[in-house]
Design an enzyme around this catalytic site. Sequence first.
Site, mmCIF file in Angstrom:
data_model
loop_
_atom_site.group_PDB
_atom_site.id
_atom_site.type_symbol
_atom_site.label_atom_id
_atom_site.label_comp_id
_atom_site.label_asym_id
_atom_site.label_seq_id
_atom_site.Cartn_x
_atom_site.Cartn_y
_atom_site.Cartn_z
ATOM 1 C CE LYS A 99 -4.440 -1.602 1.787
ATOM 2 N NZ LYS A 99 -4.314 -2.898 2.035
ATOM 3 C CD GLU A 121 -11.856 4.975 1.685
ATOM 4 O OE1 GLU A 121 -11.086 3.806 1.498
ATOM 5 O OE2 GLU A 121 -11.818 5.858 0.912
ATOM 6 C CB SER A 388 -0.013 -8.131 -1.173
ATOM 7 O OG SER A 388 -0.865 -9.215 -0.297
HETATM 8 C C1 LIG Z 1 -5.082 -3.941 1.472
HETATM 9 C C2 LIG Z 1 -4.424 -5.407 1.231
HETATM 10 C C3 LIG Z 1 -4.724 -6.102 0.193
HETATM 11 C C4 LIG Z 1 -5.904 -5.712 -0.606
HETATM 12 O O1 LIG Z 1 -5.986 -4.744 -1.610
HETATM 13 P P1 LIG Z 1 -5.649 -4.626 -2.901
HETATM 14 O O2 LIG Z 1 -5.894 -3.467 -3.695
HETATM 15 O O3 LIG Z 1 -6.452 -5.799 -3.765
HETATM 16 O O4 LIG Z 1 -4.250 -5.054 -3.259
HETATM 17 C C5 LIG Z 1 -4.064 -7.111 -0.079
HETATM 18 N N1 LIG Z 1 -2.979 -7.320 0.784
HETATM 19 C C6 LIG Z 1 -2.400 -6.533 1.831
HETATM 20 C C7 LIG Z 1 -1.409 -7.136 2.635
HETATM 21 C C8 LIG Z 1 -3.141 -5.432 1.897
HETATM 22 O O5 LIG Z 1 -2.936 -4.856 2.992
#
Ligand SMILES: *Cc1c(COP(=O)(O)O)cnc(C)c1O
Length: 408
Positions: A99, A121, A388
């Site tokens: 993010k 938000e 992610s």
């Molecule tokens: C917020 C988040 C997501 C989901 O958001 P996307 O916009 O689909 O990437 C996925 N993995 C993590 C670790 C997150 O914090």
Amino acid sequence: MVSGMETLSETTPQQVAGRFGAYGGRYVPETLMAALEELEHAYAEAQKNPAFHARLDDLLHNYAGRPTPLYHAARLTEHLGGAKIYLKREDLLHTGAHKINNCIGQGLLAQRMGKQRIIAETGAGQHGVATATVCALLGMECVVYMGEEDMQRQELNVLRMRLLGAEVRGVSSGSKTLKDAINEAMRDWVTNVRTTHYLLGSVLGAHPYPMMVRDFHRVISKEAKRQILEKENRLPSAIIACVGGGSNAIGAFYEFIPEKDVRLIGVEAGGNGTTLGMHAARFRGGSPGVLQGTYSYVLQDDDGQVALTHSVSAGLDYASIGPEHAALHDSGRAEYTLATDEQALEATVTLARTEGILPALESAHAVAECIRLAPTLGQHEILVVNLSGRGDKDMGILARELKLKGAR
Ligand SMILES: *Cc1c(COP(=O)(O)O)cnc(C)c1O
């Protein structure tokens, strides 16, 4: 279907910018059109500006920790006995997830636009923390809207945001969760649009957000492509990523879209059942509609009311999906599958014990698909999983869920 503050404007799909096939567009009240156009122009101008890119690259490198490693998960590969597995380690970034890529990009853009106040938000609080972090870094005022229900569930992130200097405004309307917080943030933006930038957290919302947020995450696939060519001298068989709004997935896919031999696999939240309300798999039960400014697949009932969703991972728990994914789905270029809560929890344990890596529960959905797919492929095949985020934030849920299931 129209929800909350969003009203369908007069525009038809053919007339508006920011379409991905039939999807995307700009479905907002007239009062926000000028702000979106201003943002679109400022972004187009920043894109052409070498100084903007230099500052962005510098912060991504020295502050956030890019490039992230492409790590060969040898023990997981051996454990599964099929394709060779690489993990793209977005979990190692500052604040623990991808993010931050987007938050730094939009923060710098807001600065260029002369906007000193940022609103956002947040549901689970992860985007709120990333936004508060970047506001502290750039010396900007930060207001984060969060449902009161979510504030209780995610108290630690509320405290983090406050420590970082952000004001967290509790939202007590509706279900007191993410969609109510989004409505409040939209109201704030309409009122304060001259001084305020709305820092949206995924490839959602009205144009230019889905395109712009995607561009800020493209760095994931740019790096991954270069890294896999360096290590293997060829492209992978598939890229696997979890899909909430879809920002980490589109970032991980984007540079591979023209490479037709590379499968792009998005993993949605299968939750704990197949009926509406028990999952967040927009491509298994959703249908096209407008939600929060954009036209995409939406989980909705027969009357077009937005359905409730469920996932063990808050980041995947949303009724709609980024419009570019809707187009990639319909064209068949990307495939979308799902992992259930249970499969994600099992995948977390497997990755923890084979590699010493605790994935975020969101990312564990991608790992679960890898665990399913790898043994069906030969050892010459390569899979890249976009990890992610890291799992520290989920320890409370993990402790509860894993004990309930008796997994030790
Ligand atoms: C917020 C988040 C997501 C989901 O958001 P996307 O916009 O689909 O990437 C996925 N993995 C993590 C670790 C997150 O914090």
